[in-house]
Design a protein around this motif. Sequence first.
Motif, PDB file in Angstrom:
ATOM      1  N   ALA A  51      -7.259   8.074  -3.986  1.00 15.76           N
ATOM      2  CA  ALA A  51      -8.161   7.782  -5.113  1.00 15.76           C
ATOM      3  C   ALA A  51      -8.375   9.035  -5.958  1.00 15.76           C
ATOM      4  O   ALA A  51      -8.390   8.971  -7.201  1.00 15.76           O
ATOM      5  CB  ALA A  51      -9.494   7.243  -4.590  1.00 15.76           C
ATOM      6  N   GLU A  52      -8.551  10.166  -5.293  1.00 18.74           N
ATOM      7  CA  GLU A  52      -8.798  11.418  -6.009  1.00 18.74           C
ATOM      8  C   GLU A  52      -7.616  11.765  -6.922  1.00 18.74           C
ATOM      9  O   GLU A  52      -7.789  12.082  -8.096  1.00 18.74           O
ATOM     10  CB  GLU A  52      -9.009  12.521  -4.969  1.00 18.74           C
ATOM     11  N   GLU A  53      -6.426  11.659  -6.375  1.00 18.57           N
ATOM     12  CA  GLU A  53      -5.236  12.022  -7.138  1.00 18.57           C
ATOM     13  C   GLU A  53      -4.992  11.031  -8.282  1.00 18.57           C
ATOM     14  O   GLU A  53      -4.634  11.419  -9.402  1.00 18.57           O
ATOM     15  CB  GLU A  53      -4.042  12.064  -6.175  1.00 18.57           C
ATOM     16  N   LYS A  54      -5.212   9.751  -7.997  1.00 21.75           N
ATOM     17  CA  LYS A  54      -5.053   8.698  -9.018  1.00 21.75           C
ATOM     18  C   LYS A  54      -6.010   8.995 -10.187  1.00 21.75           C
ATOM     19  O   LYS A  54      -5.656   8.866 -11.358  1.00 21.75           O
ATOM     20  CB  LYS A  54      -5.378   7.342  -8.364  1.00 21.75           C
ATOM     21  N   CYS A  55      -7.214   9.427  -9.855  1.00 18.85           N
ATOM     22  CA  CYS A  55      -8.235   9.697 -10.869  1.00 18.85           C
ATOM     23  C   CYS A  55      -7.870  10.932 -11.694  1.00 18.85           C
ATOM     24  O   CYS A  55      -8.043  10.948 -12.916  1.00 18.85           O
ATOM     25  CB  CYS A  55      -9.587   9.882 -10.179  1.00 18.85           C
ATOM     26  N   ARG A  56      -7.362  11.964 -11.030  1.00 18.25           N
ATOM     27  CA  ARG A  56      -6.918  13.166 -11.757  1.00 18.25           C
ATOM     28  C   ARG A  56      -5.842  12.797 -12.785  1.00 18.25           C
ATOM     29  O   ARG A  56      -5.867  13.247 -13.923  1.00 18.25           O
ATOM     30  CB  ARG A  56      -6.303  14.180 -10.800  1.00 18.25           C
ATOM     31  N   MET A  57      -4.887  11.964 -12.359  1.00 19.22           N
ATOM     32  CA  MET A  57      -3.796  11.581 -13.258  1.00 19.22           C
ATOM     33  C   MET A  57      -4.322  10.740 -14.418  1.00 19.22           C
ATOM     34  O   MET A  57      -3.884  10.896 -15.562  1.00 19.22           O
ATOM     35  CB  MET A  57      -2.722  10.812 -12.482  1.00 19.22           C
ATOM     36  N   ASP A 107      -7.633  -8.857  18.756  1.00 18.21           N
ATOM     37  CA  ASP A 107      -8.569  -8.326  17.768  1.00 18.21           C
ATOM     38  C   ASP A 107      -8.071  -8.618  16.344  1.00 18.21           C
ATOM     39  O   ASP A 107      -7.098  -8.016  15.882  1.00 18.21           O
ATOM     40  CB  ASP A 107      -8.705  -6.813  17.983  1.00 18.21           C
ATOM     41  N   LYS A 108      -8.740  -9.558  15.669  1.00 13.57           N
ATOM     42  CA  LYS A 108      -8.346  -9.906  14.283  1.00 13.57           C
ATOM     43  C   LYS A 108      -9.298  -9.229  13.290  1.00 13.57           C
ATOM     44  O   LYS A 108      -9.296  -9.555  12.100  1.00 13.57           O
ATOM     45  CB  LYS A 108      -8.415 -11.429  14.054  1.00 13.57           C
ATOM     46  N   SER A 109     -10.147  -8.344  13.779  1.00 14.88           N
ATOM     47  CA  SER A 109     -11.151  -7.767  12.884  1.00 14.88           C
ATOM     48  C   SER A 109     -10.488  -6.793  11.891  1.00 14.88           C
ATOM     49  O   SER A 109      -9.436  -6.211  12.167  1.00 14.88           O
ATOM     50  CB  SER A 109     -12.248  -7.063  13.684  1.00 14.88           C
ATOM     51  N   ALA A 110     -11.130  -6.677  10.753  1.00 12.89           N
ATOM     52  CA  ALA A 110     -10.587  -5.867   9.665  1.00 12.89           C
ATOM     53  C   ALA A 110     -11.752  -5.404   8.796  1.00 12.89           C
ATOM     54  O   ALA A 110     -12.886  -5.869   8.971  1.00 12.89           O
ATOM     55  CB  ALA A 110      -9.632  -6.719   8.831  1.00 12.89           C
ATOM     56  N   TYR A 111     -11.462  -4.492   7.897  1.00 12.55           N
ATOM     57  CA  TYR A 111     -12.479  -4.179   6.887  1.00 12.55           C
ATOM     58  C   TYR A 111     -11.796  -3.875   5.557  1.00 12.55           C
ATOM     59  O   TYR A 111     -10.665  -3.384   5.526  1.00 12.55           O
ATOM     60  CB  TYR A 111     -13.395  -3.019   7.336  1.00 12.55           C
ATOM     61  N   ALA A 112     -12.502  -4.225   4.507  1.00 14.39           N
ATOM     62  CA  ALA A 112     -12.037  -3.897   3.158  1.00 14.39           C
ATOM     63  C   ALA A 112     -12.740  -2.610   2.765  1.00 14.39           C
ATOM     64  O   ALA A 112     -13.945  -2.457   2.997  1.00 14.39           O
ATOM     65  CB  ALA A 112     -12.401  -5.022   2.201  1.00 14.39           C
ATOM     66  N   LEU A 113     -11.976  -1.710   2.203  1.00 14.79           N
ATOM     67  CA  LEU A 113     -12.523  -0.410   1.815  1.00 14.79           C
ATOM     68  C   LEU A 113     -12.188  -0.171   0.351  1.00 14.79           C
ATOM     69  O   LEU A 113     -11.025  -0.221  -0.052  1.00 14.79           O
ATOM     70  CB  LEU A 113     -11.879   0.688   2.675  1.00 14.79           C
ATOM     71  N   CYS A 114     -13.227   0.041  -0.428  1.00 18.72           N
ATOM     72  CA  CYS A 114     -13.027   0.254  -1.856  1.00 18.72           C
ATOM     73  C   CYS A 114     -13.478   1.668  -2.203  1.00 18.72           C
ATOM     74  O   CYS A 114     -14.570   2.091  -1.817  1.00 18.72           O
ATOM     75  CB  CYS A 114     -13.861  -0.764  -2.627  1.00 18.72           C
ATOM     76  N   THR A 115     -12.644   2.389  -2.910  1.00 13.86           N
ATOM     77  CA  THR A 115     -13.012   3.737  -3.351  1.00 13.86           C
ATOM     78  C   THR A 115     -12.924   3.812  -4.867  1.00 13.86           C
ATOM     79  O   THR A 115     -11.854   3.591  -5.438  1.00 13.86           O
ATOM     80  CB  THR A 115     -12.074   4.798  -2.737  1.00 13.86           C
ATOM     81  N   PRO A 122      -9.538  16.142 -17.812  1.00 10.47           N
ATOM     82  CA  PRO A 122      -8.426  16.845 -17.184  1.00 10.47           C
ATOM     83  C   PRO A 122      -8.911  18.100 -16.440  1.00 10.47           C
ATOM     84  O   PRO A 122      -9.799  18.798 -16.923  1.00 10.47           O
ATOM     85  CB  PRO A 122      -7.540  17.241 -18.365  1.00 10.47           C
ATOM     86  N   ASN A 123      -8.349  18.324 -15.294  1.00 15.84           N
ATOM     87  CA  ASN A 123      -8.643  19.510 -14.465  1.00 15.84           C
ATOM     88  C   ASN A 123     -10.065  19.576 -13.911  1.00 15.84           C
ATOM     89  O   ASN A 123     -10.523  20.628 -13.486  1.00 15.84           O
ATOM     90  CB  ASN A 123      -8.315  20.804 -15.215  1.00 15.84           C
ATOM     91  N   GLU A 124     -10.776  18.444 -13.933  1.00 18.00           N
ATOM     92  CA  GLU A 124     -12.112  18.394 -13.314  1.00 18.00           C
ATOM     93  C   GLU A 124     -11.974  17.757 -11.924  1.00 18.00           C
ATOM     94  O   GLU A 124     -11.052  16.968 -11.682  1.00 18.00           O
ATOM     95  CB  GLU A 124     -13.065  17.536 -14.153  1.00 18.00           C
ATOM     96  N   GLN A 125     -12.905  18.080 -11.049  1.00 18.03           N
ATOM     97  CA  GLN A 125     -12.877  17.539  -9.692  1.00 18.03           C
ATOM     98  C   GLN A 125     -13.434  16.102  -9.670  1.00 18.03           C
ATOM     99  O   GLN A 125     -14.574  15.884 -10.075  1.00 18.03           O
ATOM    100  CB  GLN A 125     -13.731  18.448  -8.791  1.00 18.03           C
ATOM    101  N   PRO A 126     -12.643  15.112  -9.210  1.00 16.96           N
ATOM    102  CA  PRO A 126     -13.173  13.746  -9.138  1.00 16.96           C
ATOM    103  C   PRO A 126     -14.294  13.605  -8.100  1.00 16.96           C
ATOM    104  O   PRO A 126     -14.317  14.323  -7.104  1.00 16.96           O
ATOM    105  CB  PRO A 126     -11.965  12.911  -8.716  1.00 16.96           C
ATOM    106  N   ILE A 127     -15.198  12.682  -8.375  1.00 17.24           N
ATOM    107  CA  ILE A 127     -16.277  12.351  -7.431  1.00 17.24           C
ATOM    108  C   ILE A 127     -15.979  10.961  -6.879  1.00 17.24           C
ATOM    109  O   ILE A 127     -15.627  10.053  -7.651  1.00 17.24           O
ATOM    110  CB  ILE A 127     -17.643  12.340  -8.156  1.00 17.24           C
ATOM    111  N   LEU A 128     -16.116  10.780  -5.560  1.00 12.65           N
ATOM    112  CA  LEU A 128     -15.748   9.501  -4.936  1.00 12.65           C
ATOM    113  C   LEU A 128     -16.959   8.678  -4.526  1.00 12.65           C
ATOM    114  O   LEU A 128     -17.982   9.233  -4.109  1.00 12.65           O
ATOM    115  CB  LEU A 128     -14.888   9.764  -3.691  1.00 12.65           C
TER     116      LEU A 128
END
Length: 193
Positions: A51-57, A107-115, A122-128
């Motif tokens: 997510a961080e890298e995707k956001c930088r781009m 075990d069929k358990s799972a979780y959805a994770l959204c970031t 440009p060149n700023e640090q992303p916040i997650l």
Amino acid sequence: MSTTQLLRTLTFVTGNKNKLAEVRASLDGVIDVIAVDIDLPELQGEPGSIAEEKCRMAAQQVNGPVIIEDTCLCFNALDGLPGPYIKWFLKKLGHDGLNRMLAGFEDKSAYALCTFAYCRGPNEQPILFEGRCPGRIVPARGPPNFGWDPIFEPTGYNETFAEMALATKLDISHRSRALTALKQYFAGQPMDH
Ligand SMILES: O=c1[nH]cnc2c1ncn2[C@@H]1O[C@H](COP(=O)(O)OP(=O)(O)O)[C@@H](O)[C@H]1O
Ligand SMILES: [Mg+2]
């Protein structure tokens, strides 16, 4: 001054119309979302760094402040996989294939994770901002309108995401939980951030 001028505006880089609809519904009246469809490369690695890298781009390409989002579907029996690679697993194997991947496991358990990631430019640090929703993988039920919604039954419900009303999904989903964190962050920031 009209109410819309009082709203904070954010540019959301996505090509996924279902995500966009859910984000707009969750942020309605709080943040005005402008969508920009730029195809960003999907990297490998841990969800946070993807997510961080995707956001930088995205910030580089838009040359300004942006938010992006990346969603993982994690099977506990497989130690969190497919995780960030769910898009390709879903495309190649479909709902049935994803169920079959768990055939050898009780075990069929799972979780959805959204970031969500926010970057000021440009060149700023992303916040997650992260949100999780626990559930389990079931044979597909409900309309196949959005990704793996028909095979994910959130804990405490006997409907899959695809069967329930959108408002119910938005009450409990990984995406809404991440957006709650994002809204809290922006509520404490001056308007030019
Ligand atoms: O809330 C959801 N329900 C069901 N499927 C979802 C949800 N969010 C994302 N997906 C699907 O999970 C996969 C991973 O999403 P990713 O965040 O990489 O998508 P994108 O590239 O389409 O924006 C995609 O196939 C997407 O359609
Ligand atoms: Mg992805």
